[in-house]
Design a protein around this motif. Sequence first.
Motif, PDB file in Angstrom:
ATOM      1  N   VAL A 157      15.504  -7.651  45.710  1.00 41.79           N
ATOM      2  CA  VAL A 157      15.429  -9.031  45.246  1.00 41.79           C
ATOM      3  C   VAL A 157      15.871  -9.058  43.794  1.00 41.79           C
ATOM      4  N   LEU A 158      16.846  -9.887  43.492  1.00 37.40           N
ATOM      5  CA  LEU A 158      17.304 -10.079  42.123  1.00 37.40           C
ATOM      6  C   LEU A 158      16.900 -11.475  41.680  1.00 37.40           C
ATOM      7  N   VAL A 159      16.455 -11.592  40.438  1.00 32.76           N
ATOM      8  CA  VAL A 159      15.990 -12.866  39.912  1.00 32.76           C
ATOM      9  C   VAL A 159      16.846 -13.257  38.720  1.00 32.76           C
ATOM     10  N   ALA A 160      17.443 -14.434  38.801  1.00 26.74           N
ATOM     11  CA  ALA A 160      18.286 -14.958  37.722  1.00 26.74           C
ATOM     12  C   ALA A 160      17.538 -16.020  36.944  1.00 26.74           C
ATOM     13  N   ALA A 161      17.970 -16.251  35.713  1.00 25.73           N
ATOM     14  CA  ALA A 161      17.421 -17.317  34.873  1.00 25.73           C
ATOM     15  C   ALA A 161      18.488 -18.396  34.694  1.00 25.73           C
ATOM     16  N   PRO A 162      18.074 -19.631  34.427  1.00 26.08           N
ATOM     17  CA  PRO A 162      19.060 -20.719  34.293  1.00 26.08           C
ATOM     18  C   PRO A 162      20.107 -20.466  33.223  1.00 26.08           C
ATOM     19  N   ASP A 164      21.360 -17.520  32.262  1.00 24.02           N
ATOM     20  CA  ASP A 164      22.138 -16.288  32.414  1.00 24.02           C
ATOM     21  C   ASP A 164      23.628 -16.561  32.258  1.00 24.02           C
ATOM     22  N   LEU A 165      24.326 -15.641  31.561  1.00 25.82           N
ATOM     23  CA  LEU A 165      25.778 -15.667  31.365  1.00 25.82           C
ATOM     24  C   LEU A 165      26.234 -16.728  30.360  1.00 25.82           C
ATOM     25  N   MET A 166      25.280 -17.279  29.600  1.00 30.64           N
ATOM     26  CA  MET A 166      25.630 -18.311  28.618  1.00 30.64           C
ATOM     27  C   MET A 166      25.601 -17.806  27.176  1.00 30.64           C
ATOM     28  N   GLY A 167      25.379 -16.515  26.974  1.00 31.93           N
ATOM     29  CA  GLY A 167      25.271 -16.027  25.613  1.00 31.93           C
ATOM     30  C   GLY A 167      24.002 -16.525  24.943  1.00 31.93           C
ATOM     31  N   PHE A 168      24.083 -16.719  23.615  1.00 32.65           N
ATOM     32  CA  PHE A 168      22.886 -17.136  22.872  1.00 32.65           C
ATOM     33  C   PHE A 168      22.344 -18.464  23.381  1.00 32.65           C
ATOM     34  N   LYS A 169      23.245 -19.375  23.759  1.00 31.70           N
ATOM     35  CA  LYS A 169      22.790 -20.676  24.251  1.00 31.70           C
ATOM     36  C   LYS A 169      21.910 -20.519  25.484  1.00 31.70           C
ATOM     37  N   GLY A 170      22.156 -19.476  26.232  1.00 27.94           N
ATOM     38  CA  GLY A 170      21.373 -19.248  27.430  1.00 27.94           C
ATOM     39  C   GLY A 170      19.901 -19.030  27.157  1.00 27.94           C
ATOM     40  N   PHE A 171      19.598 -18.390  26.010  1.00 27.72           N
ATOM     41  CA  PHE A 171      18.184 -18.182  25.657  1.00 27.72           C
ATOM     42  C   PHE A 171      17.477 -19.516  25.484  1.00 27.72           C
ATOM     43  N   ILE A 172      18.186 -20.478  24.912  1.00 23.19           N
ATOM     44  CA  ILE A 172      17.606 -21.800  24.697  1.00 23.19           C
ATOM     45  C   ILE A 172      17.411 -22.517  26.020  1.00 23.19           C
ATOM     46  N   VAL A 173      18.448 -22.469  26.884  1.00 24.83           N
ATOM     47  CA  VAL A 173      18.363 -23.132  28.181  1.00 24.83           C
ATOM     48  C   VAL A 173      17.201 -22.564  29.000  1.00 24.83           C
ATOM     49  N   THR A 174      17.080 -21.258  29.014  1.00 26.25           N
ATOM     50  CA  THR A 174      16.001 -20.624  29.773  1.00 26.25           C
ATOM     51  C   THR A 174      14.640 -20.950  29.183  1.00 26.25           C
ATOM     52  N   ALA A 175      14.551 -20.936  27.851  1.00 26.93           N
ATOM     53  CA  ALA A 175      13.269 -21.235  27.193  1.00 26.93           C
ATOM     54  C   ALA A 175      12.820 -22.657  27.495  1.00 26.93           C
ATOM     55  N   VAL A 176      13.756 -23.595  27.476  1.00 27.64           N
ATOM     56  CA  VAL A 176      13.406 -24.988  27.780  1.00 27.64           C
ATOM     57  C   VAL A 176      12.904 -25.093  29.215  1.00 27.64           C
ATOM     58  N   ILE A 193      14.503  -7.044  40.215  1.00 31.91           N
ATOM     59  CA  ILE A 193      15.209  -6.774  38.970  1.00 31.91           C
ATOM     60  C   ILE A 193      15.928  -8.037  38.519  1.00 31.91           C
ATOM     61  N   ARG A 194      16.158  -8.113  37.251  1.00 33.54           N
ATOM     62  CA  ARG A 194      16.860  -9.256  36.678  1.00 33.54           C
ATOM     63  C   ARG A 194      18.343  -9.193  37.036  1.00 33.54           C
ATOM     64  N   PHE A 195      18.917 -10.353  37.314  1.00 32.30           N
ATOM     65  CA  PHE A 195      20.333 -10.436  37.661  1.00 32.30           C
ATOM     66  C   PHE A 195      21.198  -9.871  36.546  1.00 32.30           C
ATOM     67  N   THR A 196      20.833 -10.185  35.307  1.00 31.55           N
ATOM     68  CA  THR A 196      21.612  -9.694  34.166  1.00 31.55           C
ATOM     69  C   THR A 196      21.548  -8.176  34.065  1.00 31.55           C
ATOM     70  N   GLU A 197      20.422  -7.579  34.461  1.00 30.78           N
ATOM     71  CA  GLU A 197      20.303  -6.121  34.445  1.00 30.78           C
ATOM     72  C   GLU A 197      21.221  -5.513  35.496  1.00 30.78           C
ATOM     73  N   ALA A 198      21.299  -6.147  36.659  1.00 37.03           N
ATOM     74  CA  ALA A 198      22.207  -5.662  37.704  1.00 37.03           C
ATOM     75  C   ALA A 198      23.651  -5.706  37.222  1.00 37.03           C
ATOM     76  N   LEU A 199      24.007  -6.778  36.515  1.00 33.59           N
ATOM     77  CA  LEU A 199      25.365  -6.879  35.981  1.00 33.59           C
ATOM     78  C   LEU A 199      25.626  -5.783  34.959  1.00 33.59           C
ATOM     79  N   SER A 200      24.646  -5.500  34.116  1.00 33.89           N
ATOM     80  CA  SER A 200      24.804  -4.443  33.109  1.00 33.89           C
ATOM     81  C   SER A 200      25.016  -3.088  33.780  1.00 33.89           C
ATOM     82  N   GLN A 201      24.271  -2.829  34.844  1.00 31.63           N
ATOM     83  CA  GLN A 201      24.419  -1.570  35.556  1.00 31.63           C
ATOM     84  C   GLN A 201      25.773  -1.473  36.255  1.00 31.63           C
ATOM     85  N   GLY A 202      26.305  -2.608  36.699  1.00 34.91           N
ATOM     86  CA  GLY A 202      27.561  -2.596  37.440  1.00 34.91           C
ATOM     87  C   GLY A 202      28.797  -2.539  36.584  1.00 34.91           C
TER      88      GLY A 202
END
Length: 564
Positions: A157-162, A164-176, A193-202
């Motif tokens: 199971v991979l879990v993504a955040a809203p 993800d893939l937005m750079g710094f702006k993504g931290f704000i979107v997810t926090a909101v 595992i986090r979707f972004t972690e899977a991308l980093s591994q790939g």
Amino acid sequence: MNEVSAPVAAMQDRPWLQHYPPGVPADIDPAQVGTLVDLFRSSVAAYASRPAYESFGARLTYADLKREAEAFASWLQGAGMKKGDRVAIMMPNVLAFPVAMFGALIAGCTVVNVNPLYTPRELEHQLNDSGARVLVALENFAVTVQHALPRLNLDRVLVAAPGDLMGFKGFIVTAVSRYVKKAVPAWDIPGAIRFTEALSQGRGKSPASVTVSGDDLAFLQYTGGTTGVSKGAMLTHANVASNVLQAYLWFNAGGEGEADPVMVTALPLYHIFALTACCLFMLKSGGCSLLIANPRDIDGFVKTLKGARFTRMSGVNTLYNALAHHPQIRSVDFSHLAFSVAGGMATQAPVAKLWKEITGKPILEGYGLSETSPVVTTNPPTLEEFSGTIGYPMPSTWVVIRDAANNDLPTGEPGELCVKGPQVMPGYWNRPDETARVMTPDGYFRTGDVAVMQPDGQFRIVDRAKDMILVSGFNVYPNEVEEVLAGHPGVLEAAVVGAPDDNSGERVVAYVVKREESLTEEDVRAFAKERLAAYKAPKQVIFRAELPKTNVGKVLRRALRDGG
């Protein structure tokens, strides 16, 4: 003689061909179809620097899309996923969706699109029926996965955040999303595992090359069809790629279309309409999909439109209606809009009239189903006024009107709309009996919808499949709802029908015979809401002493719809 008579015969069999927009061919060239992987490879190479997707003001270029999709494909292969294995995606329109989808396709996997609004019961059925091994879910819906997990057969199971893939702006979107809107219920999924972690591994290596053919399954698109039994329409790469090419030729025959096309993509990508007509159509066009994560937030939607330049829109009647009546809609710049398309449910003439008044462009209504990838017919882009029809069949598409005995009916006579073409599925996943029920001996798919063909080859829907309920463009099948209601200890019998609704097109109405006199409408509705997605749950419960039935005991839903 044959060289002359063949085109004439084609015109007689397909009268719509003589009304095609200039430049649209009668048939697509099979050599141009390829696979969705071919489409992906050619587009990311040709349009590398262009924006492919925009979400919350952040963009992914085609080059970004290539990098991230290949990273996910590498991760999937590293996790042991092989060609033909199923990857389920349970997300609304966020940037992680197309990355996960194209990554799965590149890896040779089959994508299972999952409505994130599903209850644990609904999720369990779809994932177990499809045999999905990997699920990618947005964290906002992870608690649903948690509740269903003990009964699922998932490997990962991979879990993504809203954000993800937005750079710094993504931290704000997810926090909101997490802390301001409090839209992420607490969840606990061991081993997720986090979707972004899977991308980093790939990202460490390129994905292994997988030979994908047109006959390989690209999607399992779940639908109730005409029987109410949830089943997966098997859509091959050739099915969907053909439909993308058909739509591309239809809307771009006069040239390459508008410069820098941007499609407002408010319908969810897990729905077949948005998947093909927005996501994949725009990939073919080298355009950008402006992703709307929550189209029900009309205030936020209009605010996004006010800050955007867009050239294409897609939607359903209820969405156009809500936008058209928003107090700020006339401050949106529609000067670049080339066309608006609608499907999923009947477009109402008053809505179409108001939309043209506001935007200057008519709504082009079309028709399709999950089983047809989905586009069967659509109005031409040259249309100047809303037609009230579903338009003409796509190139290489044959549509006939037939009676129950499979006989062709003459022009103007209502019957079942049947379709044959390269976009039509080969069948339902592990349901040969259901496949046989909807396919004719000569290869036509029986849609269950009643229509008439006009003399010029346009089609008009007379009635939908007799029992299906259409709520804001989503199919609700009475059998499923009735089965849930029957599980309530206070319910003796239940029948479900649709009733007209100004906001959603139709609403679900349940007729209930009590087993316990203390049973209330609120009891029934609350019970249903716990087990069904909100749009499927009854909005009205009517108690009856008995239900109308045939002499063999079958409930007469038509009598209930007619007030009997």
